[in-house]
Design a protein around this motif. Structure first.
Motif, PDB file in Angstrom:
ATOM      1  N   MET A   1       0.841  -1.202   0.000  1.00 57.33           N
ATOM      2  CA  MET A   1       0.000   0.000   0.000  1.00 57.33           C
ATOM      3  C   MET A   1       0.874   1.249   0.000  1.00 57.33           C
ATOM      4  O   MET A   1       2.045   1.207   0.362  1.00 57.33           O
ATOM      5  N   ARG A   2       0.290   2.368  -0.363  1.00 53.62           N
ATOM      6  CA  ARG A   2       0.981   3.644  -0.447  1.00 53.62           C
ATOM      7  C   ARG A   2       0.636   4.464   0.795  1.00 53.62           C
ATOM      8  O   ARG A   2      -0.527   4.727   1.061  1.00 53.62           O
TER       9      ARG A   2
ATOM     10  N   LEU B   1       8.266   0.298   7.038  1.00 53.91           N
ATOM     11  CA  LEU B   1       7.199   0.097   6.063  1.00 53.91           C
ATOM     12  C   LEU B   1       7.750  -0.358   4.717  1.00 53.91           C
ATOM     13  O   LEU B   1       7.180  -1.240   4.068  1.00 53.91           O
TER      14      LEU B   1
ATOM     15  N   HIS C   1       5.786  -2.010   1.626  1.00 52.92           N
ATOM     16  CA  HIS C   1       4.896  -0.895   1.335  1.00 52.92           C
ATOM     17  C   HIS C   1       5.685   0.301   0.800  1.00 52.92           C
ATOM     18  O   HIS C   1       6.900   0.381   0.972  1.00 52.92           O
TER      19      HIS C   1
ATOM     20  N   GLU D   1      -2.224  -2.512   8.024  1.00 50.67           N
ATOM     21  CA  GLU D   1      -2.861  -3.147   6.867  1.00 50.67           C
ATOM     22  C   GLU D   1      -4.350  -3.329   7.102  1.00 50.67           C
ATOM     23  O   GLU D   1      -5.155  -3.170   6.183  1.00 50.67           O
TER      24      GLU D   1
END
Length: 234
Positions: A1-2, A20, A25, A121
């Motif tokens: 994910m961003r 991260l 990520h 998450e």
């Protein structure tokens, strides 16, 4: 994910970036203060935004005020407030407000890196995760909620797990119940606590607040106790 980070401590900020990125990520922005964060969120559309509460220049409430602004401007943006403090002036509004997934964790109570990443998450995936200490501090001066007396012991145990931000599947595994049984218990909890259904799923948050406000007698099974159990649904 961003992910976008807004944290004034350089050590924690860089530590989060490395953690991260090591977890697979992408950190699309790491800000030392709130300047330019709102614009970056609009431009980059992150999957999750992590904010500290007390930021420059006054180190009072800049971060949490920004969290409120972001949730108002981007209702579906998952936001995690990660702080050393419970900012009572705004935390209740953040918790109860309509919007996307939300988390409020205290830095000093984050003790497991893998669990922390998993929590991020879950929030990015739509969950609401509240540190029990956060809600407990907000509710210490309030009177006991008599609605809790309507719950059975099993419903109280399910609610205690729900208050920790666990999914129905996780609650089922923890308490050795079927997911159907967990859903039935949660439906009964919502009815007994008079929590009406809404499109934002805030009933889980409100139920968690009701539990934490009255916490003290309900204990979840310890890991040792779980290891001793071999039965299925009680």
């Amino acid at each position: 994910m961003r992910i976008l980070i807004c944290e004034d401590s350089v050590l924690l900020r860089e530590g989060l970036v490395r953690l991260l990125e090591h977890s697979g990520h992408e950190v699309i922005g790491a800000f030392a203060d709130t300047t330019g964060v709102a614009e970056a969120v609009t431009r980059e559309q992150p999957d999750l935004c992590i904010l500290d509460v007390r930021m420059p220049p006054t180190f009072t409430d800049e971060g949490i005020k920004l969290a409120l602004e972001l949730r108002a401007a981007h209702p579906q943006l998952p936001v995690l407030v990660l702080s050393q403090y419970v900012e009572e002036r705004y935390a209740s509004e953040l918790i109860a407000g309509h919007g996307g997934a939300f988390g409020y964790l205290l830095k000093d109570r984050v003790t497991d890196v893998a669990e922390f990443v998993e929590t991020l998450e879950r929030i990015a995936g739509g969950a609401t995760v509240l540190d029990p200490e956060v809600v407990a501090q907000l509710l210490t001066r309030r009177s006991k909620d008599t609605r809790m007396e309507r719950l059975t012991p099993r419903e109280r145990t399910v609610l205690a797990a729900l208050a920790e931000g666990r999914s129905n599947q996780a609650i089922a595994a923890l308490l050795f119940l079927s997911e159907a049984s967990v859903e039935k218990h949660i439906t009964a909890i919502f009815q007994k606590l008079e929590l009406e259904q809404d499109e934002h799923g805030n009933r889980r948050v409100l139920a968690a607040i009701a539990h934490l406000k009255n916490a003290g007698g309900t204990q979840l099974p310890t890991q040792a106790a779980q290891n001793r159990q071999t039965g299925s649904t009680p």
